[in-house]
Each structure stands twice: as C-alpha cells, then as structure tokens.
Design an enzyme around this catalytic site. Structure first.
Site, PDB file in Angstrom:
ATOM      1  N   ASP A  13      53.834 155.997  12.996  1.00  0.00           N
ATOM      2  CA  ASP A  13      54.088 154.757  13.368  1.00  0.00           C
ATOM      3  C   ASP A  13      55.742 154.684  13.714  1.00  0.00           C
ATOM      4  O   ASP A  13      56.284 153.477  13.658  1.00  0.00           O
ATOM      5  CB  ASP A  13      53.710 153.798  12.597  1.00  0.00           C
ATOM      6  CG  ASP A  13      52.271 153.687  12.214  1.00  0.00           C
ATOM      7  OD1 ASP A  13      51.426 154.067  13.087  1.00  0.00           O
ATOM      8  OD2 ASP A  13      51.962 153.609  10.997  1.00  0.00           O
ATOM      9  N   LYS A  16      56.345 157.064  18.680  1.00  0.00           N
ATOM     10  CA  LYS A  16      56.358 158.030  19.451  1.00  0.00           C
ATOM     11  C   LYS A  16      55.508 157.800  20.643  1.00  0.00           C
ATOM     12  O   LYS A  16      56.079 158.396  21.925  1.00  0.00           O
ATOM     13  CB  LYS A  16      55.376 159.200  18.848  1.00  0.00           C
ATOM     14  CG  LYS A  16      55.870 159.758  17.439  1.00  0.00           C
ATOM     15  CD  LYS A  16      55.022 160.599  16.689  1.00  0.00           C
ATOM     16  CE  LYS A  16      53.703 160.146  16.215  1.00  0.00           C
ATOM     17  NZ  LYS A  16      53.949 159.167  15.037  1.00  0.00           N
ATOM     18  N   GLY A  40      47.639 156.129  16.468  1.00  0.00           N
ATOM     19  CA  GLY A  40      47.618 154.894  17.325  1.00  0.00           C
ATOM     20  C   GLY A  40      49.005 154.957  18.137  1.00  0.00           C
ATOM     21  O   GLY A  40      49.921 154.578  17.451  1.00  0.00           O
ATOM     22  N   HIS A  41      48.923 155.254  19.403  1.00  0.00           N
ATOM     23  CA  HIS A  41      50.244 155.297  20.091  1.00  0.00           C
ATOM     24  C   HIS A  41      50.278 154.031  20.782  1.00  0.00           C
ATOM     25  O   HIS A  41      49.395 153.762  21.831  1.00  0.00           O
ATOM     26  CB  HIS A  41      50.623 156.546  20.614  1.00  0.00           C
ATOM     27  CG  HIS A  41      50.483 157.790  19.916  1.00  0.00           C
ATOM     28  ND1 HIS A  41      50.214 158.993  20.238  1.00  0.00           N
ATOM     29  CD2 HIS A  41      50.961 157.750  18.586  1.00  0.00           C
ATOM     30  CE1 HIS A  41      50.654 159.752  19.058  1.00  0.00           C
ATOM     31  NE2 HIS A  41      50.733 159.377  18.060  1.00  0.00           N
ATOM     32  N   GLN A 224      50.712 161.148  13.833  1.00  0.00           N
ATOM     33  CA  GLN A 224      51.245 160.777  12.634  1.00  0.00           C
ATOM     34  C   GLN A 224      52.578 161.124  12.252  1.00  0.00           C
ATOM     35  O   GLN A 224      53.347 160.930  13.289  1.00  0.00           O
ATOM     36  CB  GLN A 224      50.038 161.496  11.445  1.00  0.00           C
ATOM     37  CG  GLN A 224      48.715 160.915  11.342  1.00  0.00           C
ATOM     38  CD  GLN A 224      47.696 161.640  12.540  1.00  0.00           C
ATOM     39  OE1 GLN A 224      47.830 162.637  12.773  1.00  0.00           O
ATOM     40  NE2 GLN A 224      47.079 160.718  13.208  1.00  0.00           N
TER      41      GLN A 224
HETATM   42  P1  IMP Z   1      43.504 160.090   7.901  1.00  0.00           P
HETATM   43  O1  IMP Z   1      44.432 160.697   8.846  1.00  0.00           O
HETATM   44  O2  IMP Z   1      42.295 158.944   8.379  1.00  0.00           O
HETATM   45  O3  IMP Z   1      42.773 161.105   6.932  1.00  0.00           O
HETATM   46  O4  IMP Z   1      44.324 159.234   6.514  1.00  0.00           O
HETATM   47  C1  IMP Z   1      45.221 159.827   5.757  1.00  0.00           C
HETATM   48  C2  IMP Z   1      46.684 159.018   5.661  1.00  0.00           C
HETATM   49  O5  IMP Z   1      47.155 159.231   6.831  1.00  0.00           O
HETATM   50  C3  IMP Z   1      46.514 157.563   5.659  1.00  0.00           C
HETATM   51  O6  IMP Z   1      47.268 157.116   4.334  1.00  0.00           O
HETATM   52  C4  IMP Z   1      46.303 156.933   6.735  1.00  0.00           C
HETATM   53  O7  IMP Z   1      46.867 155.460   6.888  1.00  0.00           O
HETATM   54  C5  IMP Z   1      47.578 157.782   7.175  1.00  0.00           C
HETATM   55  N1  IMP Z   1      47.698 157.885   8.655  1.00  0.00           N
HETATM   56  C6  IMP Z   1      46.515 158.578   9.529  1.00  0.00           C
HETATM   57  N2  IMP Z   1      47.123 158.599  10.895  1.00  0.00           N
HETATM   58  C7  IMP Z   1      48.091 157.751  10.888  1.00  0.00           C
HETATM   59  C8  IMP Z   1      48.934 157.106  12.055  1.00  0.00           C
HETATM   60  O8  IMP Z   1      48.687 157.450  13.119  1.00  0.00           O
HETATM   61  N3  IMP Z   1      50.105 156.377  11.530  1.00  0.00           N
HETATM   62  C9  IMP Z   1      50.105 156.169  10.358  1.00  0.00           C
HETATM   63  N4  IMP Z   1      49.489 156.703   9.344  1.00  0.00           N
HETATM   64  C10 IMP Z   1      48.425 157.229   9.742  1.00  0.00           C
END
Ligand code: IMP
Length: 443
Positions: A13, A16, A40-41, A224
């Site tokens: 977040d 990007k 989420g971009h 991420q």
């Molecule tokens: P997962 O990727 O759904 O397995 O989640 C694993 C961890 O990564 C959790 O803490 C999510 O909130 C975090 N996470 C996954 N995708 C994002 C993102 O795009 N932005 C911020 N945190 C993320």
C-alpha cells in the site's frame, strides 16, 4: 536505461499503482510477477478512482501490453470481473492487451475454503490474510498439485488434476465437517473459464524475450511490499510469494540482468494491514488522524490499515535486500499540519541496539524503537509538481530520510492525481527515458 523494476519497500500500500501508471508512457510492456487479487493498486485518472487487483496498472495507458507472469496465482472469476469493470470504463482489455503466462497457477474453488480453515485454526495467531485463496494456491504449487493456466488447453488434463486435488483435499474437508467438493461441477465451471481465458494464455518468457530483443522496454510491477515477502519479510506475517526484486526474474522467466534499475516505492509514514509486528505503530489520535487523512483502508478488503511513523530501519533493510537505486516518496501531503514528525532511526532489543532489521517476528514484536523528531512543515503539499515550490522544512525532512535509508529520492508524490508529482530529473534520468515520459500525450 531500458527495463525498470518498481516495488514497495514497506508492508504494501505504498502507492505503487499511481507511480506505475505515471511511468508507463516510458515503457512498452508492464509485467506483474507475483501475488494475485490480494493486491489493490489505486489509480486516480481525472478525478476518477480505479482500483486494480490482478491486472497490471499499465492497462490504463492505451497501447501498453500488460503481462501476468508465472509467479502469480489467478482466480478466473476475479480476472474477468476486473476486466469487465475496466471495459465498462472504456479500457480495452482484449487478448492483444493482456497476456497471461501458461505457468501461472489458478486459484480453485477449494482454496478460499482451505484458507478459512487455516486462519480459524490459528485463532489469535491468525495472519489476517485477504482470504482470497492466495496462500493455499501457492501451497498447492509447492506441493506439486497446482492447476496452471496452461492446463486449461487440454480438458482431459484439467479433469485429471481436479480429481487428484479433490482426492487430496477430501480428508481435510471431512475432518472439518465441510460438504464434499463436487468434481464434476468444478470441472464444468473451469471448462467454461478455459474457453474464456484461453485466448489470453501465452508463452510469456518467449514473448518478453522477443519484445526485448526488438528493443522494447519493460516495467516490472511488484505487488504487496518487501516486508511481506515470503523469505525476506516478517515471517510468518507475510504473503506467500516473492515480492522482493528476485521474484521478478523467477516470476516472469527473464534473466536478472534484464532488470536495469530498481525504484522503491516508499510511503512517508508506515502502514500495515492484517496482523504482525509493527514497531512504529501509533495507536493514538495521531495514528487515527493519519489514517483518516491518508484514506488508509485496504483497497482489496476495505479493512482499516494500521498507521505509524516512518521506519528508517525497515526501509533501509528493504533498500539493501532489493538493491533499490532510487525511491519514489509517496503521501507526504498526508503529514501536513503536524507540528512535529517522528522518524524511527534504530531499535533496541533487551537493552541492546540492534545493528540490522530482525525478520524474526518474535524479536520485532519486542523491539523498542528509537525516534528522531523533526519539525513539520506549514501549508499543504497537495498538487505541487515543482521541486522549487516545496517547503524548505519538507525538503530537509526528505534529506534526513535519504541519509537514514542510504538511498536518494527521485519522485515525490504530492497528491493522488497523475500531475500531483515532483520528478527530480537528475535522480530519475538513469532509470527512465525522460524524453519519452514527457512526450506529448503522455500526461
Ligand atoms: P495474503 O496475501 O492474502 O495471504 O495475506 C497475507 C498478508 O499480506 C496479510 O497481512 C495481508 O493483509 C497482507 N497483504 C496481502 N496483499 C496486500 C496488499 O496488496 N497490500 C497490503 N497488504 C497486503
């Protein structure tokens, strides 16, 4: 400089999406290399908010080829929902614009169910995942059970793989009292997706090789952030893919030497969604104020993001482990109005100063951050696009961050729109073709 890798240096977040969208006119191809629709971009184009999850942010610039690499996990319904939403906004989303690697793994209907079981079982220790089946799809990849986009080309193989997976999952579903999975129904659903997704599925390593051989340039888009990387992040509170620089090579099938420069996207403060250690977290009114002003709610799940001060120890670690050349500093406008701004310069653990960032979550949970307090700046930064128009105190703040993280800042984002950006030519020039970026029609 031909190809550029853009990645987040914190817990995701960082903004990007805006930066990739902004730089895309200087590139022919934008290629994502890991993650799935957990990302989420958010991009604002002429006041309109567009949120992308799976499709690379380059899609908003006509003519750019968007690539989804083998390092991703794809949910076909999520892909077509996102593509449909973009199409409704007039974006061309045909197979001429998007290529999906045949090596990308598919998220299957059992993955979100398995994830729920796993998160529930962890109780208080849950990761706080996005519950979209991302982790279980990567687990099946490592277990050599995964169904890949390329498998959709042969329905006999697809059926075989679905049956093999259901046989493996069945005992778990029984143990948790869940209804058995219906192999035939899942096969029929995915045979439909096969017909729709088929035209997008390509040999991505070959495609990228050919494009680069023709002299085209590629922007590699990370999702991420570095601190959520499965290996280098704050394990186990991480995502399940390689969000650090090396992931671009393995997640697309290109050699590491095709990456000519690395731009780290860094927010002027820190946020985190989900569980896990966060040394500079602010649980007070300042934290709430930053969240409100920065609209810090998950773009994928809508969950409120935890907010805290800038953590220079964490960002320096991310810059080192990724070889970040330059930083794009985002959202400093959110800090406007604060009389003082703190920056974490070090950690103490059991009374001793740590010399580096500990990735053991149980250590990071217990560190005591050391802060340096800097004066805030008067007035809003919003919309400033000229370096000379930035307040002196803010420029001093940027210089302090640069020294602490040992990396120069090349871009400062001063608002959500494309034009709300300061490009520092002498820092950015080695990474991006500035003439192309500024060509008419690129704005
Ligand atoms: P997962 O990727 O759904 O397995 O989640 C694993 C961890 O990564 C959790 O803490 C999510 O909130 C975090 N996470 C996954 N995708 C994002 C993102 O795009 N932005 C911020 N945190 C993320």
């Amino acid at each position: 400089m031909a190809n550029l890798l853009v990645l987040g240096t914190q817990w995701g977040d960082e903004g990007k999406g805006k930066i990739v969208d902004l730089l895309t006119p200087a590139f022919d191809v934008v290629a994502r290399f890991q993650g799935g629709h957990n990302a989420g971009h958010t991009v604002y184009v002429k006041g309109k908010k567009v949120v992308l999850h799976l499709i690379p942010s380059g899609i908003l610039r006509a003519g750019t080829l968007c690539v989804i690499g083998n390092g991703l996990v794809i949910s076909p319904p999520a892909f077509f929902k996102e593509a449909g939403d973009l199409e409704a906004q007039g974006v061309d989303i045909g197979p001429g614009r998007i290529a999906v690697s045949r090596g990308a793994h598919l998220i299957m209907p059992w993955h979100p169910l398995v994830e729920k079981i796993s998160e529930d079982r962890r109780g208080e220790k849950k990761i706080g995942t996005t519950c979209r089946g991302i982790g279980p799809a990567y687990e099946d990849k490592a277990a050599r059970l995964g169904v890949r986009a390329g498998d959709l080309a042969d329905l006999r193989i697809l059926r075989e793989k679905i049956e093999e997976n259901i046989a493996a999952k069945d005992p778990v579903f029984r143990a948790f009292g869940l209804p058995p999975l219906d192999a035939e129904a899942i096969f029929r659903e995915y045979a439909d997706w096969a017909a729709k997704l088929g035209p997008y599925v390509r040999d991505v390593p070959e495609l990228l090789h050919e494009r680069m051989a023709r002299g085209e340039s590629v922007l590699f888009e990370g999702a991420q952030g570095a601190l959520l990387d499965i290996d280098h992040g704050t394990y186990p509170f991480v995502t399940s893919s390689s969000s650090t620089a090396g992931g671009a090579a393995t997640g697309l099938g290109v050699g590491p030497k095709t990456i000519h420069g690395i731009l780290g996207i860094t927010k002027a403060y820190t946020t985190r969604v989900g569980s896990g250690p966060f040394p500079t977290e602010l649980r007070d009114e300042i934290g709430k104020g930053i969240a409100a002003c920065g609209d810090e709610f998950g773009a994928s799940t809508g969950r409120p993001r935890r907010c805290g001060w800038f953590d220079a120890v964490a960002v320096r670690y991310a810059c080192r482990t990724n070889g970040v050349d330059r930083i794009a500093l985002t959202k400093p406008d959110v800090l406007a109005g604060l009389s003082e701004i703190a920056v974490c310069t070090g950690y103490r653990y059991k009374g001793r100063r740590l010399s580096s960032f500990p990735t053991e979550s149980w250590i990071l949970e217990d560190v005591v951050p050391e802060f340096r307090t800097l004066p805030g700046w008067a007035g809003s930064l919003r919309g400033i696009s000229d370096l000379g128009a930035l307040p002196r105190t803010f420029v001093d703040y940027v210089r302090v961050l640069e020294d602490l993280v040992e990396t120069r800042v090349a871009i400062i984002s001063t608002g959500v729109e494309r034009g709300d950006t300061v490009l520092i030519d002498e820092e950015l020039g080695g990474l991006v073709d500035l003439a192309r970026l500024r060509a008419p029609g690129a704005a």
